[in-house]
Design a protein around this motif. Sequence first.
Motif, PDB file in Angstrom:
ATOM      1  N   TRP A 100       2.005   1.674  -3.523  1.00 58.99           N
ATOM      2  CA  TRP A 100       0.897   2.152  -4.362  1.00 58.99           C
ATOM      3  C   TRP A 100       0.660   3.648  -4.144  1.00 58.99           C
ATOM      4  O   TRP A 100       0.402   4.400  -5.098  1.00 58.99           O
ATOM      5  N   THR A 101       0.733   4.103  -2.909  1.00 52.93           N
ATOM      6  CA  THR A 101       0.561   5.523  -2.604  1.00 52.93           C
ATOM      7  C   THR A 101       1.617   6.364  -3.327  1.00 52.93           C
ATOM      8  O   THR A 101       1.319   7.437  -3.878  1.00 52.93           O
ATOM      9  N   ASN A 133      -5.825  -2.008  -3.060  1.00 54.78           N
ATOM     10  CA  ASN A 133      -4.885  -1.112  -2.385  1.00 54.78           C
ATOM     11  C   ASN A 133      -5.623   0.051  -1.734  1.00 54.78           C
ATOM     12  O   ASN A 133      -6.710   0.444  -2.157  1.00 54.78           O
ATOM     13  N   ARG A 134      -5.016   0.604  -0.699  1.00 51.41           N
ATOM     14  CA  ARG A 134      -5.538   1.802  -0.050  1.00 51.41           C
ATOM     15  C   ARG A 134      -4.365   2.726   0.260  1.00 51.41           C
ATOM     16  O   ARG A 134      -3.219   2.291   0.328  1.00 51.41           O
ATOM     17  N   PHE A 135      -4.686   3.994   0.440  1.00 51.25           N
ATOM     18  CA  PHE A 135      -3.634   4.952   0.742  1.00 51.25           C
ATOM     19  C   PHE A 135      -3.050   4.680   2.126  1.00 51.25           C
ATOM     20  O   PHE A 135      -3.780   4.547   3.110  1.00 51.25           O
ATOM     21  N   ARG A 136      -1.718   4.549   2.154  1.00 52.48           N
ATOM     22  CA  ARG A 136      -1.035   4.281   3.419  1.00 52.48           C
ATOM     23  C   ARG A 136       0.413   4.753   3.290  1.00 52.48           C
ATOM     24  O   ARG A 136       0.996   4.707   2.207  1.00 52.48           O
ATOM     25  N   TRP A 137       0.960   5.204   4.425  1.00 53.41           N
ATOM     26  CA  TRP A 137       2.360   5.629   4.462  1.00 53.41           C
ATOM     27  C   TRP A 137       3.017   5.034   5.698  1.00 53.41           C
ATOM     28  O   TRP A 137       2.897   5.563   6.794  1.00 53.41           O
ATOM     29  N   VAL A 172       0.676   6.580  -7.064  1.00 53.49           N
ATOM     30  CA  VAL A 172      -0.425   7.498  -7.362  1.00 53.49           C
ATOM     31  C   VAL A 172       0.066   8.944  -7.363  1.00 53.49           C
ATOM     32  O   VAL A 172      -0.236   9.727  -8.285  1.00 53.49           O
ATOM     33  N   ALA A 173       0.838   9.311  -6.336  1.00 44.41           N
ATOM     34  CA  ALA A 173       1.364  10.677  -6.262  1.00 44.41           C
ATOM     35  C   ALA A 173       2.263  10.983  -7.459  1.00 44.41           C
ATOM     36  O   ALA A 173       2.209  12.082  -8.041  1.00 44.41           O
ATOM     37  N   ASP A 226       0.821  -1.213   0.000  1.00 44.04           N
ATOM     38  CA  ASP A 226       0.000   0.000   0.000  1.00 44.04           C
ATOM     39  C   ASP A 226       0.856   1.264   0.000  1.00 44.04           C
ATOM     40  O   ASP A 226       0.488   2.275  -0.618  1.00 44.04           O
ATOM     41  N   THR A 227       1.987   1.215   0.686  1.00 44.38           N
ATOM     42  CA  THR A 227       2.894   2.361   0.656  1.00 44.38           C
ATOM     43  C   THR A 227       3.452   2.565  -0.748  1.00 44.38           C
ATOM     44  O   THR A 227       3.543   3.702  -1.240  1.00 44.38           O
TER      45      THR A 227
END
Length: 453
Positions: free
Chosen positions: A92-93, A207-211, A96-97, A89-90
């Motif tokens: 993927w975030t 996926n989901r937004f995650r950092w 996207v950015a 997920d990190t």
Amino acid sequence: MRAITGAFRGDGLMARGLRSASFLVLGFGASQALRLVSNLILTRLLFPEAFGLMALVTVVTVGLAMFSDVGTSPAIAQSERGDDPDFLDTAWTIKVARGFSLWALTGLLALPVARFYDAPELALYLPLAGISLAIAGFEPTRIDTAHRHLLMGRVVVLDLLSQLVGLIAMITLALATRSVLALVIGGVVGAAAKLVLAHFMLPGAANRFRWERTAADELIHFGKWIFLSTAFSFVSNQGDRAILGRFITLNALGLYNIGYFLASFPLLMGQTITGKILIPVYRDLGKGANDTAHRKLRLMRYALSAALLSLLALMALLGPAVVGFLYDDRYALAKPMVVLLACAQMPAVIGMSYEHAALAAGNSRSYSLLSASRAVLQVSLLLTGVINFGLVGALIAVGLAHLLAHPVLIWLACRHRVWDARHDLLFFALATGLTALALVLHADLIAGLSRLA
């Protein structure tokens, strides 16, 4: 036959690798067939300058993508956390950015690029083409997970279906508009189709937004050298069109693009296979694989080099006949280009199985040095060739750059104990003989290109 079919069975490393390679070869062949059919249709609906303009659009969009690549896909393939949802997920975030940033950059660069190449249409086409970069940022990491585990079947079908949707859109719009806009919008439609199909065709959680700080640190540490490597790879793989677009007409660039399309498919197929298979293979071999696995890897290397060199030889020897059969007289200048480009790419296919050993070991720094040497050689020789000897000099420079970069590749292969000197000597001898034969056979065509260019 039992020995051959047995090698493809089971869940072992080589069996999965061979099955994945088979899927990729079939998928690449089908993909190139689709591209060829659409190319033949589009060349009859549009004009050579249209393909020159699209080549410049591709140079900019691919260049932005490669100059900003932080290596999330190879990081997922080689990392011990490559199946961890937080890690994915990190990644993927970050993707996207990056996608939205690239779209914004196409808008900022559109006018300067249009002025540099004296092609006002690019001011409109570049921001539209940049939409596909934003869409690609949302592609799920399930694609990377399938690559990590050498499960290529669904991914190949996914790529083919999305390509088919994009090509249908291009042809439909070309019939309606007779404009380069058809090629640009078709690319955006294909990117959107891949995103939608990936969510339905590939298993796994969304996926989901995650950092997660630890995952981000690992991705950034690995990706900083991948960033440099892909930036240099852009110069090596796309720099020819970026440079030639400044020195030759859009018509000649469009013809060059047609010739490159026909001559480069063996090289592109090899890059597809090695890029998606050999990182997992080398990764698992580094964990203590037995002698049988290493022997199978050597056989795979010999088979890959033989197949790719044979395909390039066919294009070098029969390429002009293929161009004459497929295209009308407007594209005749592509005949000698196919010959020279096929010969120029022979040195590149010989060592392509070595370089991914460094990425599998996490040594992205050394890999970036290889990419840098290729880029420096490509740019310096290409500029020297086109300025002093025209288009023929530029085409010869491409081959010299691949040849002179090979010692650096040997250095990298030796560091990771994968170099096979006998393999290289054998295939370089074959490549030399085939190149000489092709140049003698088509000397008149090449001489004609020299006079015209």
